[in-house]
Design an enzyme around this catalytic site. Sequence first.
Site, mmCIF file in Angstrom:
data_model
loop_
_atom_site.group_PDB
_atom_site.id
_atom_site.type_symbol
_atom_site.label_atom_id
_atom_site.label_comp_id
_atom_site.label_asym_id
_atom_site.label_seq_id
_atom_site.Cartn_x
_atom_site.Cartn_y
_atom_site.Cartn_z
ATOM 1 N N LYS A 1 0.848 -1.203 0.000
ATOM 2 C CA LYS A 1 0.000 0.000 0.000
ATOM 3 C C LYS A 1 0.876 1.242 0.000
ATOM 4 C CE LYS A 1 -4.044 -0.088 2.487
ATOM 5 N NZ LYS A 1 -4.804 -0.265 3.752
HETATM 6 C C1 E4P Z 1 -8.457 0.446 3.811
HETATM 7 O O1 E4P Z 1 -7.417 0.334 3.191
HETATM 8 C C2 E4P Z 1 -8.520 0.760 5.218
HETATM 9 O O2 E4P Z 1 -7.824 -0.197 5.971
HETATM 10 C C3 E4P Z 1 -9.904 0.813 5.804
HETATM 11 O O3 E4P Z 1 -10.892 0.374 4.921
HETATM 12 C C4 E4P Z 1 -10.156 2.120 6.438
HETATM 13 O O4 E4P Z 1 -11.397 2.111 7.061
HETATM 14 P P1 E4P Z 1 -11.812 3.193 8.168
HETATM 15 O O5 E4P Z 1 -12.169 4.450 7.485
HETATM 16 O O6 E4P Z 1 -12.978 2.577 8.854
HETATM 17 O O7 E4P Z 1 -10.601 3.360 9.061
#
Ligand code: E4P
Length: 218
Positions: free
Chosen positions: A84
């Site tokens: 990521k």
């Molecule tokens: C995605 O990459 C994230 O880990 C996740 O979906 C973020 O979710 P949140 O907005 O509930 O923290």
Amino acid sequence: MQIWIDTADVNAIKRVAELGVVNGATTNPSLCAKQSNKDFKAMVKEICGLVNGPVSAEVVVPDFEGMCSQAEMLSKLHENVIVKVPCTNEGLKAAKYCKEHGIKTNVTLTFSPNQVLLAAKAGATYTNIFIGRVDDAGHDGMAAVEESLQILKNYKLETKLIAASVRSVQHAQQAALLGCHVATIPPEIIEKMVKHPLTELGLKKFKADWEKSGCKME
Ligand code: E4P
């Protein structure tokens, strides 16, 4: 639609993976920070052993060189690791570098169809719309998913769209209806998706009727 479990909690991953509905996992620095295990590499390897599919692991530096070096390190931990990188100038350059070096990426912290388009052009394997966070900011997260899917389709871009920041069973269902490639969903929401009040009611009635009837299954 692939379902990736959105947590770094290995006990939750073990519990939900047993259902046979999980195709991958997503972590992020905030999710990892909640865990008692502070060895990130060990955490990622353990998660890779629990799910048979992509596991997203995020870089934690802001600069291109640092991101590329962390991407190389993370991608060597397990063949299923997806690196990521954030949707910044440096992150997009890192996504391009990774594409050229055979490293799969997930361009993250993406909230608009324009960011999705740029991530795809930079060569991201996956990118996201963070539905819940877009909604929190007073915009329409699901509309951004729909528009992003249309853009990827218009130009036959190979990048897959992830419905992220999923906060409800409705988010998951709408993402599937729109044809989203992946939804990354917290364990407690996957578990809610299993349930329906009529299933519970139906089971109670079947049990009562069966017991009353004297039927046997030996
Ligand atoms: C995605 O990459 C994230 O880990 C996740 O979906 C973020 O979710 P949140 O907005 O509930 O923290």
